[in-house]
Structures are given as C-alpha cells and as structure tokens.
Motif scaffolding. Sequence first.
Motif, PDB file in Angstrom:
ATOM      1  N   LEU A  51     -40.314  20.453   6.000  1.00 45.57           N
ATOM      2  CA  LEU A  51     -41.445  19.836   6.699  1.00 45.57           C
ATOM      3  C   LEU A  51     -42.601  19.578   5.731  1.00 45.57           C
ATOM      4  N   ILE A  52     -43.334  18.508   5.975  1.00 47.56           N
ATOM      5  CA  ILE A  52     -44.584  18.256   5.250  1.00 47.56           C
ATOM      6  C   ILE A  52     -45.701  18.101   6.276  1.00 47.56           C
ATOM      7  N   TRP A  53     -46.709  18.956   6.164  1.00 52.05           N
ATOM      8  CA  TRP A  53     -47.867  18.937   7.055  1.00 52.05           C
ATOM      9  C   TRP A  53     -48.950  18.064   6.444  1.00 52.05           C
ATOM     10  N   TYR A  54     -49.697  17.341   7.300  1.00 49.45           N
ATOM     11  CA  TYR A  54     -50.730  16.467   6.751  1.00 49.45           C
ATOM     12  C   TYR A  54     -51.991  16.453   7.605  1.00 49.45           C
ATOM     13  N   ASN A  55     -53.087  16.184   6.919  1.00 51.60           N
ATOM     14  CA  ASN A  55     -54.396  16.061   7.549  1.00 51.60           C
ATOM     15  C   ASN A  55     -54.470  14.688   8.203  1.00 51.60           C
ATOM     16  N   ALA A  56     -54.455  14.673   9.529  1.00 50.52           N
ATOM     17  CA  ALA A  56     -54.363  13.414  10.269  1.00 50.52           C
ATOM     18  C   ALA A  56     -55.527  12.474   9.956  1.00 50.52           C
ATOM     19  N   LYS A  57     -56.722  13.029   9.825  1.00 49.25           N
ATOM     20  CA  LYS A  57     -57.902  12.188   9.565  1.00 49.25           C
ATOM     21  C   LYS A  57     -57.818  11.553   8.181  1.00 49.25           C
ATOM     22  N   ALA A  58     -57.357  12.321   7.197  1.00 48.16           N
ATOM     23  CA  ALA A  58     -57.224  11.786   5.842  1.00 48.16           C
ATOM     24  C   ALA A  58     -56.191  10.664   5.811  1.00 48.16           C
ATOM     25  N   ASP A 114     -62.721  15.164   6.893  1.00 48.40           N
ATOM     26  CA  ASP A 114     -61.860  14.091   6.402  1.00 48.40           C
ATOM     27  C   ASP A 114     -61.890  13.997   4.873  1.00 48.40           C
ATOM     28  N   GLN A 115     -62.495  15.004   4.220  1.00 54.56           N
ATOM     29  CA  GLN A 115     -62.494  15.074   2.759  1.00 54.56           C
ATOM     30  C   GLN A 115     -61.952  16.437   2.302  1.00 54.56           C
ATOM     31  N   PRO A 116     -60.726  16.743   2.662  1.00 61.87           N
ATOM     32  CA  PRO A 116     -60.139  18.023   2.252  1.00 61.87           C
ATOM     33  C   PRO A 116     -59.792  17.994   0.767  1.00 61.87           C
ATOM     34  N   LYS A 117     -59.401  19.127   0.234  1.00 63.34           N
ATOM     35  CA  LYS A 117     -58.987  19.165  -1.178  1.00 63.34           C
ATOM     36  C   LYS A 117     -57.667  18.430  -1.386  1.00 63.34           C
ATOM     37  N   ALA A 118     -56.882  18.292  -0.312  1.00 66.19           N
ATOM     38  CA  ALA A 118     -55.635  17.535  -0.380  1.00 66.19           C
ATOM     39  C   ALA A 118     -55.270  17.074   1.019  1.00 66.19           C
ATOM     40  N   ALA A 119     -54.466  16.019   1.095  1.00 64.13           N
ATOM     41  CA  ALA A 119     -54.104  15.453   2.396  1.00 64.13           C
ATOM     42  C   ALA A 119     -52.796  16.005   2.935  1.00 64.13           C
ATOM     43  N   MET A 120     -51.911  16.476   2.042  1.00 66.55           N
ATOM     44  CA  MET A 120     -50.587  16.946   2.464  1.00 66.55           C
ATOM     45  C   MET A 120     -50.261  18.278   1.803  1.00 66.55           C
ATOM     46  N   VAL A 121     -49.474  19.082   2.526  1.00 64.67           N
ATOM     47  CA  VAL A 121     -48.941  20.315   1.950  1.00 64.67           C
ATOM     48  C   VAL A 121     -47.516  20.480   2.447  1.00 64.67           C
ATOM     49  N   TYR A 122     -46.601  20.697   1.510  1.00 66.31           N
ATOM     50  CA  TYR A 122     -45.218  20.927   1.892  1.00 66.31           C
ATOM     51  C   TYR A 122     -44.989  22.412   2.159  1.00 66.31           C
ATOM     52  N   GLU A 123     -44.346  22.715   3.258  1.00 67.91           N
ATOM     53  CA  GLU A 123     -43.738  24.026   3.533  1.00 67.91           C
ATOM     54  C   GLU A 123     -43.243  24.081   4.967  1.00 67.91           C
ATOM     55  N   GLY A 124     -42.673  25.218   5.311  1.00 64.99           N
ATOM     56  CA  GLY A 124     -41.979  25.372   6.574  1.00 64.99           C
ATOM     57  C   GLY A 124     -42.889  25.498   7.789  1.00 64.99           C
ATOM     58  N   ASP A 125     -42.247  25.697   8.929  1.00 67.17           N
ATOM     59  CA  ASP A 125     -42.965  25.800  10.198  1.00 67.17           C
ATOM     60  C   ASP A 125     -43.974  26.937  10.194  1.00 67.17           C
ATOM     61  N   PHE A 126     -43.738  27.966   9.356  1.00 68.68           N
ATOM     62  CA  PHE A 126     -44.625  29.130   9.309  1.00 68.68           C
ATOM     63  C   PHE A 126     -46.008  28.799   8.770  1.00 68.68           C
ATOM     64  N   ALA A 127     -46.182  27.598   8.220  1.00 61.25           N
ATOM     65  CA  ALA A 127     -47.513  27.178   7.764  1.00 61.25           C
ATOM     66  C   ALA A 127     -48.517  27.152   8.912  1.00 61.25           C
ATOM     67  N   THR A 170     -52.824  17.497  16.550  1.00 63.26           N
ATOM     68  CA  THR A 170     -53.895  16.501  16.565  1.00 63.26           C
ATOM     69  C   THR A 170     -54.527  16.384  15.178  1.00 63.26           C
ATOM     70  N   ASP A 171     -55.154  17.456  14.692  1.00 64.84           N
ATOM     71  CA  ASP A 171     -55.760  17.443  13.356  1.00 64.84           C
ATOM     72  C   ASP A 171     -54.703  17.670  12.275  1.00 64.84           C
ATOM     73  N   ALA A 172     -53.769  18.544  12.562  1.00 66.76           N
ATOM     74  CA  ALA A 172     -52.690  18.876  11.621  1.00 66.76           C
ATOM     75  C   ALA A 172     -51.375  18.376  12.203  1.00 66.76           C
ATOM     76  N   LYS A 173     -50.801  17.391  11.559  1.00 66.23           N
ATOM     77  CA  LYS A 173     -49.540  16.819  12.018  1.00 66.23           C
ATOM     78  C   LYS A 173     -48.446  17.078  10.981  1.00 66.23           C
ATOM     79  N   VAL A 174     -47.231  16.733  11.331  1.00 60.91           N
ATOM     80  CA  VAL A 174     -46.096  17.097  10.496  1.00 60.91           C
ATOM     81  C   VAL A 174     -45.022  16.023  10.556  1.00 60.91           C
ATOM     82  N   PHE A 175     -44.304  15.862   9.455  1.00 63.47           N
ATOM     83  CA  PHE A 175     -43.130  14.986   9.455  1.00 63.47           C
ATOM     84  C   PHE A 175     -42.015  15.664   8.657  1.00 63.47           C
TER      85      PHE A 175
END
Length: 459
Positions: A175-182, A295-308, A321-326
Amino acid sequence: MRIMSSTIRTDRAVTTLAVLLAGALTLTACGGSDDNKKDDGGSTASQSAGTVTLPKLNGASLEVAAVWTGGEQKNFKQVLAEFEKRTGAKVTFVPAQDPIINFLGSKIAGGQPPDVALLPQPGAIKQAVEKGWAKPLGAEAQAELAKNYSQGWQDIGKVDGKQYGVYYKAANKSLIWYNAKAFENAGAKEPKTWQELLTAAQAVYDSGVTPFSVGGADGWTLTDWFENVYLSQAGPEKYDQLAQHKIKWTDPSVKEALTTLAQVWGKKDYVAGGANGALQTEFPASVTQTFTGGDQPKAAMVYEGDFAQVNIGETKAKVGTDAKVFPFPSVGSTAPVVSGGDAAVILKDSKAAQALATFLASPDAATIQAKLGGYLSPNKNVPNSAYPNEVQRTIAKALIASGDDFRFDMSDQAPQAFGGTPGKGEWKDLQDFLKNPTDVAGTQAKLEKEAAAAYGSGS
C-alpha cells in the motif's frame, strides 16, 4: 527447505487478490470513514465470536514479549486485559528490541524467558525451534487455529510439521498512503503502474512538495520496497526462489529491481530530507510527517502497510478523507501483494501460556484489537464490521478473500542474520543503496555474500 516452500502459490492467485484489492480501494478510499457500517455477511464471525472457552487461572502470571511500541502496544494491552478478566491470570507486557531472537537469547541465558513471545518472522520461529526454546501448541490452540485460519496461515507457523505459531497479526504490505490535499493541489491521480507513480511524483514535485517520505532508519521498510518491486517485476516463481536463496542476489532480476528502485531513491529531491535525512527518519515519523503541515507536508506519499494507520491516527488527518491509500502500483504485468505478520510462540509451556495462545487464535481477541484500528487479522472469523473505517474493512476483506493466495514478506522468511537484524545483512545493504543508488552491482555483491553466509549457517 524454508517454511514458505509448503505454500507455493500461482501467478493467477496473486493476480486475483491484487485486482480485488485495487478495485475495492478505488471504491472506498475516497468515501471517508463509515464507522457505523454493519457486517455485510461476508464473514462468519457472528457464528463464532465469543465462543472460545478459557480455563480459570487465578494466581497464574504470564510475561508476553513483543517489539511493539506506541499505539500498537497500547492496543494489544487491552487484549491482554480481556484475557486477565476472563481467566484471573496476571499478564505483564515485556517490551523487546530487534532482533527479538537476540533479546530472547539474553533473557533465556539469564534464566528469565517470557512465557510467550510475538515473533515477526517465520525465520525467527524456525530459529526458536532449532534452539529448543519454542514449545508446540496444545490441542486447544490447534483446534482454534483450524477453526479460524486458512491452511496457508497455519502452515507458516509450522516447523517440521509441528504447529508452533499463532499468527495473531497480519499486514498488507503493498500500500502507498498519500496526503489527499497535496495530491489535489498537484493535480496528481492515483497511479496503477510504476510509470504512473513516477508521473504523479513529478506532478507533486512541480507543485512544491517532496513526493516521498522514507523511513530509512528502519531497514525493514527498505526491504519491503524492494520486495514489492521484485514480486511485480520478476514474478512469484522468482520471488519464491530468491526467498529460499535458490537463486543468487547477483541474478539479473535483482539488478533490474534495484535499478527500478533507484528511479525513486536516486531522483534528486524526491525523498524528504534526501538520503541522509531518510536514513535518520524512523518509520513512525515517516508517516506522521506526511500528514502534518496541512497542504504543505514534508512529503506527499509514504509507502507501508495497513498498520501505518496507527501513526496516521497520531496526527489530525482522517483516514479516507485527508489520508488516502492506493495499492502498490504494478511494475511488471501484475500488481504485487506482499503480506507479513506476527506469531505468538510459547517459550514456557504451561496451562496459562497455552490458554493465552488459544485466546489469541480466537476471533474474540482479534476483534478487540480490530476495533481499535491500525490492525489486521488473518483470522477469517473476525467480523468485517469490527474494523473502524471503510478503508480498513476493504483491506481486511481482501486479505481473507485471498485464502492461501499470498506471498509472505521475503526478508521475514530469511535467516535472522540476513533478513531481520538492524545494521546488518539486507537491512544495512539497502540502507547503503539508498545512500548510493548508482551502486547496483556493489549492492548485489554484498547482498549475495551475506545471504550465502546466513543461509549456509541457518542463523
């Protein structure tokens, strides 16, 4: 022959789970949390929840060791509290350090082993058995396992045909989690392929936000990156061969995967803090820095599992909503599906320790932690409605639907000296590669040298 050899899977099965997960996440990740949704009948939990019988253990005391920290430890302690309530036993959680085999070795040498340990690698279970530490599960625990777990999840807790481990916790590590606003500000779209991931990363970069957060201080996160790329690109058969060291790390397929990884790790300003910054960033911080700063985080995406989700929960961001995943994008013909997990293993055989193993194999225990979030169980009789949001319910449903059709984390199958020790083996070699992603051949040579030594000794 390593434990995973008893559960070789087909390409088609892995593909099926990847398609299921991808489609489900597409439908749910944008839908927000739906905490009041009822179980849709896809699980049989209502038939078995609350049915495990536990003995009265008044006066008994137990120590349970695990490497879990923060919210994960706090939530597990609630499960232990329920066991105390139902049995009268006193349970103490013992914080362990990686590698847990070394931690347990020192405890055993001092004459103070914990009663039960949660081991994060099949390779560690095998070592605990070979050292004479682990005790086989009793009839009650085995019966509970047979009732609630697919054969594949039972098999990876076995050594030489005997059942030693209860896989209490699972993980979807694709999974890759991402900042929806970014993403929204950058006009980036959820990618389905590796090339689309690079396109999304460039769009995010052009908007003024660093694309990726990498928790490189924890070498295991880097092995997970590699495994997803390798499984998708080289395929399940090669994955199994490399996991068992039947092919060498100098194989061209490893070169191809490292070269692909370098497209992210070696791209200037694509990783928050650069390589040096990433190597000083532990996994929890790699997640939280992706979802703080608006909407100005240090990064827009972080890879790791569901436990994130446990770490996302420490921020103000809301999953869905704010944190989405693909799903991790396909690098080759199919998207990867890599699983991991933690197994409860008895080190001091007693009525109380066997009872705890039985409880952890039941839907009763797993349901408690499922409701608290940031947790995934391979127990097929945990009600899907127990998971606190639709994203988590989707991930859990995909895992159960996969049955035996998954690939277990490659480094977790390896001997601890190669695949599970901070500052050594694969963890250290990939940290060095993150620092210098142009040195593909040198990295391969180091990986092969250390793998050959570790697999040869079995340590």
